[in-house]
Design an enzyme around this catalytic site. Sequence first.
Site, PDB file in Angstrom:
ATOM      1  N   THR A   1     -29.979  53.261  39.738  1.00  0.00           N
ATOM      2  CA  THR A   1     -30.100  54.898  40.452  1.00  0.00           C
ATOM      3  C   THR A   1     -29.189  54.909  40.789  1.00  0.00           C
ATOM      4  O   THR A   1     -28.699  56.564  41.070  1.00  0.00           O
ATOM      5  CB  THR A   1     -31.219  55.115  41.331  1.00  0.00           C
TER       6      THR A   1
ATOM      7  N   ALA B   1     -24.644  36.316  42.599  1.00  0.00           N
ATOM      8  CA  ALA B   1     -25.384  35.902  43.064  1.00  0.00           C
ATOM      9  C   ALA B   1     -26.474  37.615  43.365  1.00  0.00           C
ATOM     10  O   ALA B   1     -26.916  37.830  43.514  1.00  0.00           O
ATOM     11  CB  ALA B   1     -26.163  35.271  43.915  1.00  0.00           C
ATOM     12  N   GLY B   2     -25.653  38.725  42.661  1.00  0.00           N
ATOM     13  CA  GLY B   2     -26.104  40.140  43.003  1.00  0.00           C
ATOM     14  C   GLY B   2     -26.350  39.884  43.887  1.00  0.00           C
ATOM     15  O   GLY B   2     -27.115  40.799  44.527  1.00  0.00           O
TER      16      GLY B   2
ATOM     17  N   SER C   1     -23.577  41.360  46.329  1.00  0.00           N
ATOM     18  CA  SER C   1     -22.515  42.037  47.006  1.00  0.00           C
ATOM     19  C   SER C   1     -21.169  41.371  47.401  1.00  0.00           C
ATOM     20  O   SER C   1     -20.663  42.481  48.616  1.00  0.00           O
ATOM     21  CB  SER C   1     -23.648  43.546  47.638  1.00  0.00           C
ATOM     22  N   SER C   2     -21.168  40.534  46.692  1.00  0.00           N
ATOM     23  CA  SER C   2     -19.827  39.201  47.718  1.00  0.00           C
ATOM     24  C   SER C   2     -18.404  40.651  47.871  1.00  0.00           C
ATOM     25  O   SER C   2     -17.726  40.889  48.285  1.00  0.00           O
ATOM     26  CB  SER C   2     -19.773  38.166  47.001  1.00  0.00           C
ATOM     27  N   SER C   3     -18.662  41.453  46.697  1.00  0.00           N
ATOM     28  CA  SER C   3     -17.500  42.455  46.181  1.00  0.00           C
ATOM     29  C   SER C   3     -17.370  43.281  47.188  1.00  0.00           C
ATOM     30  O   SER C   3     -16.621  43.446  47.767  1.00  0.00           O
ATOM     31  CB  SER C   3     -17.147  42.474  44.442  1.00  0.00           C
TER      32      SER C   3
ATOM     33  N   ASP D   1     -24.081  49.199  47.024  1.00  0.00           N
ATOM     34  CA  ASP D   1     -22.826  48.244  47.552  1.00  0.00           C
ATOM     35  C   ASP D   1     -22.182  48.732  48.864  1.00  0.00           C
ATOM     36  O   ASP D   1     -22.935  48.179  49.890  1.00  0.00           O
ATOM     37  CB  ASP D   1     -22.293  47.052  46.590  1.00  0.00           C
TER      38      ASP D   1
ATOM     39  N   TYR E   1     -23.127  46.844  31.783  1.00  0.00           N
ATOM     40  CA  TYR E   1     -23.696  47.560  33.334  1.00  0.00           C
ATOM     41  C   TYR E   1     -23.436  48.743  32.028  1.00  0.00           C
ATOM     42  O   TYR E   1     -23.546  49.875  32.371  1.00  0.00           O
ATOM     43  CB  TYR E   1     -22.946  46.893  34.803  1.00  0.00           C
TER      44      TYR E   1
HETATM   45  C1  GLA Z   1     -24.551  46.919  41.263  1.00  0.00           C
HETATM   46  C2  GLA Z   1     -23.671  47.844  41.328  1.00  0.00           C
HETATM   47  C3  GLA Z   1     -24.768  48.912  41.957  1.00  0.00           C
HETATM   48  C4  GLA Z   1     -25.835  49.916  41.316  1.00  0.00           C
HETATM   49  C5  GLA Z   1     -26.803  47.881  40.687  1.00  0.00           C
HETATM   50  C6  GLA Z   1     -27.397  48.446  40.382  1.00  0.00           C
HETATM   51  O1  GLA Z   1     -25.304  45.992  42.049  1.00  0.00           O
HETATM   52  O2  GLA Z   1     -22.564  47.308  42.013  1.00  0.00           O
HETATM   53  O3  GLA Z   1     -23.642  50.307  42.281  1.00  0.00           O
HETATM   54  O4  GLA Z   1     -25.575  50.093  39.737  1.00  0.00           O
HETATM   55  O5  GLA Z   1     -25.499  47.017  40.384  1.00  0.00           O
HETATM   56  O6  GLA Z   1     -28.358  49.082  41.268  1.00  0.00           O
END
Ligand code: GLA
Length: 389
Positions: free
Chosen positions: A37, A128-129, A131-133, A177, A229
Amino acid sequence: MSATTAGGAFRFREIYEREPEGAWGAPGRVNLIGEHTDYNEGFVMPLALPHLCRVEAARRDDGVLRVHSSDQPGGVVELTLDGLAPVAEGFAGGWAAYPAGVAWSLRTAGHRVGGADLHFESTVPTGAGLSSSAALEVSTGLALDDLYGLGLDRPSLAEVCRRAENEFVGVPSGILDQMAAACCTEGHALYLDTRDLQRRQVPFDLALEGLRLLVVDTRVTHELGDGAYAERRRGCEAGAAALGVRALRDVPLDGLDEALGRIEDPVVRRYVHHVVTENDRVRQVIALLDAGETRAVGPVLTAGHRSLRDDFAVSCPELDLVVEVAVDRGALGARMTGGGFGGSAIVLLDEVLVDDVREALVLAFAEAGYAEPEVFEAVPSAGARRLTP
Ligand code: GLA
């Protein structure tokens, strides 16, 4: 190794043969609800994890940026600030694109940032989704902000870091993130409107109610830069253009059927359906939390997962298995979290079910021939901060 310190003593002195001026940290996150979103100017609700990217740093007066990470091979990467160019224009420093991108982004925005020596150690799992970056970016940004006295507020810091990721690294992510890493607070989820960055800290103490939130890292590593993405993002923009709105955030739920009737491409239709219903799910969750009805949040999470799986097509068999097994074993709800295509799921459940669900997941993954998932509790933790002195 604890969740907040990695790999023993920090090594700045050993690497750079000088003293650091301080240490700063930024956390990983899970997103409770509001997925895909953010780049549609909609709503999100992340919470920070105790897992931290920690950076020790000291200024340099020669315009040189040196970066080193205990988690990356290749030793010290040395760069000249004046010569920095985005990845698309030839930057070849690998992972160093993240901290270098933040210095570049600050300078591009007109901030007077000089050189620095930076040493990173992170406990945020990569790929791992979680947000390490963003943790890497925001810890860098906060250290440079502090060292050079820039006085950036948290949303501005997040914006600088998002630009680094979008324009320097070349990953077209939204702001979820970076805002999570910069703005989350202990014991809260962050209710964020990504259009104007208005936000509210929502108390999120599950233990009070005998509940827990688990993170299940499927160990399927995802790569946001791989095109899927960006394709979703383009599809959403095409949907907004077809409907004549600035962003899909502007499509109301009660106008959704009519809006879908005006979109020809069936794939774009599904994307629009996900984004509009997902924004509504964020509103449902916030209303339930405000009313103290936390248990009722569970089914909304599971509905969000189905939408990500069926409409937005960003799940994978491992994530679907987590949701199926957890809900089957009595969890209140579960969903993938983050960008998808692998990574992690979250599970909301009664505390008494934690061991049972964890065992069921490990067994189901073994039976399916998948790698054993990593399961841990999501304790809402503090956002980015100076750690020392
Ligand atoms: C990743 C992106 C975020 C967001 C999510 C999905 O984490 O870095 O900006 O778009 O995917 O919600």
